[in-house]
Enzyme design. Structure first.
Site, mmCIF file in Angstrom:
data_model
loop_
_atom_site.group_PDB
_atom_site.id
_atom_site.type_symbol
_atom_site.label_atom_id
_atom_site.label_comp_id
_atom_site.label_asym_id
_atom_site.label_seq_id
_atom_site.Cartn_x
_atom_site.Cartn_y
_atom_site.Cartn_z
ATOM 1 N N CYS A 50 -20.420 -14.269 -49.451
ATOM 2 C CA CYS A 50 -19.828 -15.588 -49.665
ATOM 3 C C CYS A 50 -20.585 -16.556 -48.761
ATOM 4 C CB CYS A 50 -18.322 -15.584 -49.387
ATOM 5 S SG CYS A 50 -17.871 -15.222 -47.659
ATOM 6 N N PHE A 51 -19.983 -17.653 -48.346
ATOM 7 C CA PHE A 51 -20.765 -18.637 -47.600
ATOM 8 C C PHE A 51 -21.109 -18.161 -46.185
ATOM 9 C CE2 PHE A 51 -21.197 -22.569 -45.003
ATOM 10 C CZ PHE A 51 -22.380 -22.995 -45.567
#
Length: 373
Positions: free
Chosen positions: A105-106
């Site tokens: 994810c980020f």
């Protein structure tokens, strides 16, 4: 209504061996929202989001107003077990096709950890990227920024392939192994007429792809990196000033191609192949007229009108008879009267020493010789 919050197992596996990911072309699952993915991602990556853009926005607002605990609860409420199931199945399907896939994810935090746990709960284990997209992106940018220093330290020197417009530089590069195709990575042919029907990558995606290509190149035995003579900007994307100057500082190899062959190469690339990219010839025509208009001032009034007349006449003949031969007229005018003078000016201005010049085959033979590979 009671919301079931994901319970994490200890020591869910992570990796930050980004170099291995690049060298092995490891498939990646990006669980960020589509809007994040569209701004920048990595090659060999599929976007299978944990949350939609709308769900992510709602959770983000909740986080700002009420804090992390409330945001986590809302996220689990929005992505409940019924909503969750097809998303988990999409991750599992990708893993079936790509058993070595990794997930991110980020920041490598909550979203990828939740996705990782849900997969484990469904019977599939996957490793997530430590630090997520942000850490991998930082690794690639750091590598790219260091290339002007680290490549010479590794004994790698750039070789710049120069040549007039239409001389077949891209065709030559395709015959070599010790090269990085900047135009290919930029998805642009590097001229006023160089745009493709499909969009260029974002600046972030261009940088990510370029960094990966250079990481792989550094691991090869080649000590000479052949790149095409480009400007710093290639369409809408660009190289950093330092990287551009490092590439430009390389020795020059010049491709010499007779005008007749250059016309034929340009005809194939900018007419035959380009028309295949567009839904109709009219769409291609609109693109070409816009490109002519962009260089109108540099062409000058008389030459602009003449080239435009030659183009329109060639297109009429093509539409009525199917023959594309007449397109050679405006191509020759552009090459001889527009591109060649610009090329001559740039070569005189730069005063680069030419290491070797010749035809495609002569240059291929020269660059593939043991002392030049």
């Amino acid at each position: 209504m009671t919301v079931s919050i994901t319970q994490f197992e200890q020591d869910l596996p992570q990796t930050d061996d980004f170099k291995s990911i690049v060298l092995n072309n490891t498939p990646l699952i990006d669980v960020r929202a589509p809007v994040e993915f569209s701004q920048g991602a990595f090659p060999n990556t599929v976007n299978l989001p944990l949350m939609t853009d709308e769900e992510r926005q709602k959770v983000g607002i909740c986080y700002k107003q009420y804090g992390n605990e409330a945001a986590v609860k809302l996220g689990h409420k929005l992505v409940n077990e019924q909503v969750r199931e097809p998303r988990v199945q999409s991750w599992r399907a990708f893993m079936e096709a790509h058993p070595d896939a990794l997930l991110y994810c980020f920041r490598g935090g909550m979203r990828s950890k939740i996705s990782q746990q849900w997969l484990k709960d469904s019977g599939r284990e996957i490793v997530r990227l430590k630090g997520g997209y942000k850490a991998f992106r930082r690794y690639l940018i750091d590598f790219l920024e260091a290339v002007p220093t680290t490549f010479p330290q590794s004994g790698i020197q750039p070789v710049v392939l120069a040549g007039r417009t239409g001389s077949g530089k891209t065709l030559l590069l395709q015959q070599l192994q010790n090269t990085v195709d900047l135009e290919g990575l930029a998805h642009h042919r590097g001229s006023a007429f160089g745009r493709h029907a499909t969009p260029q990558p974002t600046q972030i995606n261009f940088e990510n792809a370029l960094a990966m290509e250079l990481i792989r190149f550094q691991e090869t035995p080649h000590r000479r990196l052949v790149i095409e003579d480009e400007g710093r900007n290639i369409g809408t994307v660009y190289m950093s000033k330092e990287l551009f100057e490092f590439f430009k500082g390389g020795s020059r190899v010049v491709l010499e191609t007779p005008l007749e062959e250059r016309i034929a190469i340009t005809l194939d690339e900018y007419v035959v192949q380009a028309q295949k990219e567009y839904p109709s010839v009219d769409d291609w025509k609109a693109f070409m007229l816009a490109a002519f208009n962009r260089i109108q001032k540099r062409l000058g009034g008389e030459r602009y009108q003449r080239v435009l007349q030659q183009f329109n006449q060639a297109l009429q003949i093509q539409l009525s008879s199917g023959s594309i031969d007449e397109h050679q007229t405006w191509i020759e005018t552009l090459l001889v009267e527009y591109y060649d003078p610009m090329y001559d000016y740039q070569m005189q201005k730069r005063q680069h020493k030419v290491e070797f010049s010749g035809s495609i085959q002569e240059i291929v033979d020269y660059l593939q010789s043991p002392q030049n590979a």
